[in-house]
Design an enzyme around this catalytic site. Structure first.
Site, short mmCIF file in Angstrom:
data_model
loop_
_atom_site.label_atom_id
_atom_site.label_comp_id
_atom_site.label_asym_id
_atom_site.label_seq_id
_atom_site.Cartn_x
_atom_site.Cartn_y
_atom_site.Cartn_z
N ASP A 1 15.23 45.56 28.03
CA ASP A 1 14.55 45.64 26.74
C ASP A 1 13.28 44.79 26.73
O ASP A 1 12.25 45.19 26.20
CB ASP A 1 15.48 45.16 25.63
CG ASP A 1 16.62 46.14 25.37
OD1 ASP A 1 16.73 47.12 26.12
OD2 ASP A 1 17.39 45.92 24.43
N CYS B 1 18.43 36.81 27.81
CA CYS B 1 17.51 36.06 26.95
C CYS B 1 18.23 34.93 26.23
O CYS B 1 19.30 35.12 25.65
CB CYS B 1 16.83 36.98 25.97
SG CYS B 1 15.84 38.28 26.77
N CYS C 1 18.60 39.51 33.45
CA CYS C 1 19.92 39.58 32.82
C CYS C 1 21.00 40.02 33.80
O CYS C 1 22.15 39.60 33.71
CB CYS C 1 19.89 40.55 31.65
SG CYS C 1 18.52 40.36 30.50
N GLU D 1 12.86 48.71 19.20
CA GLU D 1 12.81 47.39 18.60
C GLU D 1 11.35 46.99 18.37
O GLU D 1 10.49 47.24 19.21
CB GLU D 1 13.48 46.35 19.50
CG GLU D 1 14.97 46.57 19.64
CD GLU D 1 15.64 45.55 20.53
OE1 GLU D 1 16.88 45.51 20.55
OE2 GLU D 1 14.93 44.79 21.22
N CYS E 1 22.44 42.70 30.18
CA CYS E 1 21.37 42.96 29.20
C CYS E 1 21.95 43.58 27.92
O CYS E 1 23.12 43.96 27.87
CB CYS E 1 20.30 43.86 29.81
SG CYS E 1 18.69 43.74 28.99
N ASP E 2 21.11 43.71 26.91
CA ASP E 2 21.56 43.99 25.55
C ASP E 2 22.54 45.15 25.41
O ASP E 2 23.53 45.05 24.70
CB ASP E 2 20.35 44.28 24.65
CG ASP E 2 19.48 43.07 24.41
OD1 ASP E 2 19.72 42.03 25.06
OD2 ASP E 2 18.56 43.17 23.60
N SER F 1 14.40 43.36 17.63
CA SER F 1 14.98 42.52 18.67
C SER F 1 15.78 41.41 18.02
O SER F 1 15.48 40.98 16.90
CB SER F 1 13.86 41.93 19.53
OG SER F 1 14.32 40.82 20.26
#
Length: 571
Positions: free
Chosen positions: A86, A199, A54, A451, A127-128, A477
């Site tokens: 993650d 992702c 990411c 998650e 990333c997240d 997730s």
């Protein structure tokens, strides 16, 4: 330039040239010349690392942004902030640090920009937690700001089908169920992630990048670009130029981050079929911005907004295909035309949402199936529902589309950690009709609200996705689908009703009536609560202990700078 420019060199504490001299001396050492001290100083918060695909490409974007800032008359100063992966930590103890990292990112950006008195902030993340962490900091600082997304990964391919990271998790479940061989599992692993980028489905990273675009703090079209395509770096440069214009015109984040902007973001999340994590993160961002957003606002908007996009995890297509079909601007134009978007909300460019979308066609292109025509949505209403009942008096979040059985009642299979649940699934101990309960995984109890992608993917891989329900005080997730309910509040660690469930209790998930209940009377629940005692903290030192002490309920965004949740037995 606006009088805000170079506020760190014009602060109340520094009033004359002699006092400013030490500040300027240190800035000269990092490249400032005589003509640079009148320019706006822009912090470039760069979340680069090679920990995760990411973020591995972010330095290229940072370099383009820095160059464009200089060309536009600003002085950029780059600093690092963290990321954790993650996907790599999923299913392990390490996942407990994921949501914690959102707070670390927010705190670090706020700390640097607050200490150095930056005039603006350009945040780059992939990333997240990079996105909500940066947005929380941007709201707190309230200096001109823009977000640059690192971009989505391109899909992997195997035997003619697209793969994402979720394919690998599901393959583990398939292997555990004996439906694929170890060599087939390895082939999925080898092909799932072909290069840089977040992702590839409408999972949390791409959901949150779309949220930021919808709120007007990222450039139109930038949230769904592929990380490795040239347009992504071009967008970083354009973002830098837009930020300098915002500094000149004193366009501040809190003038953009209004209730209308949050409602626009929620509408876009529903239309995209986005991640359940959007609920948690938008609540936290709203808290930082001083906007009174609640989980009930999500349910109010869900009922009005159809799901327009057929995107993974529950759909067929990946984010690069969504981008080619028109991306977020196309979806926003459709929502605007049907009265479901606030066109007068302002954006970082100085234009309203309606002005920004003026050149976007009203209908998506023909010949593609990613974005459906308005008259033929994927689903007639949004997919993220708020459930309540005697198991979730403060609410819970369910992804209710793409499931064959929206109502399910069955015996509780109770696990006090994700690992115990995963072992049971992989050993074949879970059966059709079971309702899995994973508890003590909430913000405080985990701590960190892990998650549950490993168990939910294992359920799908074992062929139980349509016959097993799952509830948890943890979260999911963005790659999760099925009849799953997360964010159950209050959580088990503070004595929420989920802590009182016993093996075999009848639990009901009703995604139609939006109810989550255990078949126990109020008297039975009270008797169990009177006997319940909070477990000792799982960690006795370090960041996880500090987080557990500070974090609030997931129903308020799991924030760490607001009121915390206490046990009903200690009130």
């Amino acid at each position: 330039m606006d009088q805000r420019v170079n506020k760190r060199l014009r602060s109340a504490e520094i009033t004359d040239g002699a006092a400013r001299s030490p500040n300027r001396a240190m800035l000269r050492a990092v490249g400032f010349g005589d003509d640079d001290f009148g320019k706006p100083i822009v912090g470039v918060a760069n979340a680069y690392s090679n920990l995760t695909p990411c973020n591995v490409g972010l330095n290229t974007l940072a370099d383009r942004a820095m160059a464009a800032l200089r060309e536009s008359g600003a002085m950029p100063q780059m600093f690092g902030t963290i990321t954790v992966s993650d996907g790599i930590s999923m299913g392990t103890e390490g996942m407990k640090y994921s949501l914690v990292s959102r707070e670390v990112i927010a705190d670090s950006i706020e700390t640097v920009c607050g200490a150095q008195r930056m005039d603006g902030i350009l945040a780059i993340g992939g990333c997240d937690k990079n996105m909500p962490g940066a947005m929380i900091a941007i709201a707190r600082l309230n200096i001109p700001a823009i977000f640059v997304y690192g971009g989505t990964i391109k899909p992997g391919t195997l035997h003619g089908r697209d793969l994402t990271i979720v394919s690998a998790f599901e393959a583990v479940g398939q292997y555990g169920a004996g439906s694929i061989t170890e060599e087939q599992l390895l082939e999925v692993e080898r092909h799932a992630c072909p290069g840089a980028g977040a992702c590839g489905g409408m999972y949390t990273a791409n959901t949150m990048s779309s949220v930021i675009e919808a709120m007007g703090l990222a450039l139109p079209g930038s949230s769904t670009m592929a990380a490795e395509d040239g347009e992504k770096a071009d967008s970083a440069a354009a973002s830098a130029r837009a930020l300098v214009n915002a500094i000149r015109n004193n366009i501040l984040p809190r003038t953009l981050m209004t209730m209308k902007a949050f409602e626009n973001a929620i509408a876009v999340v529903m239309a995209l079929g986005g991640s359940t994590n959007a609920v948690l993160h938008l609540l936290a961002i709203a808290h930082a911005a001083g906007v009174r957003l609640t989980i009930d606002d999500f349910e109010r908007i869900r009922k009005k907004v159809p799901v327009l996009c057929d995107l993974k995890p529950s759909g067929r297509f990946v984010t690069t295909e969504f981008h080619q079909a028109g991306g977020v601007p196309q979806v926003m134009r459709m929502l605007l035309d049907h009265g479901l978007l606030h066109g007068d909300a302002m954006t970082i460019t100085g234009h309203t949402v309606a002005e920004t979308l003026q050149t976007i066609p009203s209908n998506p292109p023909t010949g593609q199936e990613v974005i459906h025509q308005w008259a033929m949505p994927v689903y007639g209403q949004g997919h993220l529902a708020i459930l309540r009942g005697n198991l979730a008096p403060e609410g819970a979040v369910a992804k209710i589309t793409g499931v064959k059985s929206p109502r399910m009642t069955g015996p509780a299979r109770v696990f006090d950690s994700e690992e115990r649940c995963l072992d049971a699934i992989l050993s074949g101990s879970i059966h059709p009709g079971d309702i899995i309960v994973i508890r003590y995984e909430g913000p405080r109890g985990g701590p960190g609200m892990r998650e549950m992608l490993a168990p939910t993917s294992a359920i799908i891989g074992a062929g139980l996705g349509d016959s097993v329900g799952l509830i948890t005080d943890g979260r999911f997730s963005g790659g999760t689908f099925g009849l799953v309910v997360g964010h159950v509040s209050p959580e088990a660690a503070v004595g929420g009703p989920i802590a009182l469930i016993r093996e075999g209790d009848q639990v009901s998930i009703d995604a139609v009536s939006l109810k989550l209940d255990v078949r126990l009377t109020d008297a039975e629940l009270k008797e169990r609560r009177d006997r319940w005692a909070p477990p000792p903290p799982r960690y006795q030192s370090g960041v996880l202990l500090k987080y557990a002490r500070a974090v609030s309920s997931s129903s308020t965004g799991a924030i760490t700078d607001g009121p915390t949740t206490v046990s009903p037995n200690t009130q």
